[in-house]
Scaffold this active site. Structure first.
Site, mmCIF file in Angstrom:
data_model
loop_
_atom_site.group_PDB
_atom_site.id
_atom_site.type_symbol
_atom_site.label_atom_id
_atom_site.label_comp_id
_atom_site.label_asym_id
_atom_site.label_seq_id
_atom_site.Cartn_x
_atom_site.Cartn_y
_atom_site.Cartn_z
ATOM 1 N N SER A 272 -5.106 0.287 -8.052
ATOM 2 C CA SER A 272 -4.074 1.309 -8.667
ATOM 3 C C SER A 272 -4.824 1.920 -9.743
ATOM 4 O O SER A 272 -5.654 2.371 -9.552
ATOM 5 C CB SER A 272 -2.634 0.433 -8.748
ATOM 6 O OG SER A 272 -1.696 1.574 -9.114
ATOM 7 N N ASP B 72 -0.234 1.435 -2.070
ATOM 8 C CA ASP B 72 -1.065 0.899 -3.167
ATOM 9 C C ASP B 72 -1.364 -0.597 -3.123
ATOM 10 O O ASP B 72 -0.980 -1.504 -2.590
ATOM 11 C CB ASP B 72 0.243 0.647 -4.299
ATOM 12 C CG ASP B 72 -0.074 0.323 -5.521
ATOM 13 O OD1 ASP B 72 -0.905 -0.427 -5.939
ATOM 14 O OD2 ASP B 72 0.135 1.403 -6.414
#
Length: 362
Positions: free
Chosen positions: A41, A200
């Protein structure tokens, strides 16, 4: 000053990743030279920037000049109250496009002559993402080979975008395998392209220290340091005024829950823990003053860590008393169980959200 090479792993945390730049600056001030890097991320953004030659001080300047709220872009038609976001969520599977984020990262890396992974030394950078179609964790760039793509020609910015695509908040990245022509006896048949949705990396591994585990076990002389953001956002409770703020709060909670998970003793003493001052994962409207506080928090945490760090062992010069721990499931199976239970819950929430926005028959 002695130069000390380290392999570094950066945790994900959305906007909170600003604090990582401060910790990087602290490491540089103590003579640390980053060898190999990995991240999830927002941690993947920091890892990619270091891999392409950016310093902690340069990252601070970039942070100060970047309005992160500009990444929350969508067409004006989707801004219609309630209905617009619901339609976009249904059509694009996300409230916002991550095009602006990918373009921003792409321009930063291109300024240092890097566009694809082949522009970096082999193994220099690894990024974590989650393939929710096939239910598996991806280590980029090498795992894109399974989709018929060349890892060396895969764009670094695209990998970062994958790793940063918070489910339902940002659009997922679609991977399409190339069309293949298969021969069946006397006639050919065109095999349809397979589509996979990638989101993600924090869903399955938000702090992938395990990427360098083999190096540690084999007695590599290069130590591994983790950069982790800690502290949930109780100081800034979510304001839930409707279905979409509820959805945002739900995913922010899901992503930040990793902050308090179990970490083994040997990982605790090689990890810089950075307080995030109550800032939430998706707080993209963070003020310049709070950005500075996050940076300083990372700088302070890094300085404290390296004051007690032993370069030879790669760990802190402190003794941590072990406490009885309840038996628990750890590793990828635990991450997968948590992630997909959350996906099932969130998918159900999204369906109810869309249904609640539809006109009722009388």
């Amino acid at each position: 000053m002695q130069v000390i090479p380290v392999n570094a792993v950066f945790e994900g945390g959305g906007v909170k990743g600003i604090s990582l730049a401060g910790a990087v600056r602290a490491a540089e001030m103590c003579g640390i030279r980053f060898n190999r890097l990995a991240g999830t991320s927002s941690g993947s953004i920091v890892a990619a920037m270091i891999a392409t030659g950016y310093s902690g001080a340069e990252m601070k300047q970039i942070i100060e000049s970047t309005p992160f709220s500009s990444f929350l872009k969508r067409a004006a038609i989707f801004n219609t109250k309630i209905i617009g976001p619901a339609v976009r969520l249904f059509l694009r599977k996300g409230l916002y496009s991550a095009d602006g984020l990918e373009q921003w990262v792409s321009e930063l890396l291109a300024a240092r002559g890097v566009r694809v992974f082949g522009d970096l030394p082999p193994g220099k950078l690894r990024i974590i993402a989650s393939d929710i179609t096939n239910g598996k964790l991806l280590v980029l760039p090498q795992d894109v080979a399974a989709y018929g793509l060349d890892p060396n020609r895969f764009p670094v910015a695209r990998a970062v975008r994958m790793s940063c695509s918070i489910p339902y908040f940002f659009d997922p990245v679609v991977l399409r395998e190339p069309l293949r022509f298969k021969i069946h006896r006397s006639k050919g048949a065109l095999k349809a392209a397979k589509i996979s949705y990638v989101v993600d990396g924090g869903l399955l591994s938000n702090f992938p220290l395990w990427l360098f585990e083999n190096d540690v076990l084999s007695g590599s002389p290069i130590p591994v340091i983790g950069f982790q953001m800690v502290g949930r956002s109780e100081a800034q409770p979510h304001r839930i005024s409707g279905p979409f703020t509820m959805l945002q709060a739900m995913f922010d909670t899901m992503m930040s829950a990793h902050d308090e998970r179990y970490i083994e003793r040997q990982n605790r003493i090689r990890t810089i823990k950075i307080p995030t001052l109550g800032v939430s994962t998706t707080q993209f409207n963070v003020s310049p003053e709070m950005s500075e506080k996050l940076y300083q928090s990372g700088l302070s945490a890094g300085q404290k860590f390296f004051n007690c760090w032993n370069p030879r062992s790669g760990m802190l010069n402190i003794s941590i008393k072990s406490q009885p721990q309840k038996k628990r499931v750890t590793g990828s199976s635990a991450y997968a169980g948590h992630a997909f239970s959350m996906l099932i819950f969130s998918g159900t929430a999204a369906v109810h959200l869309l249904c609640s926005c539809a006109p009722r028959s009388r």
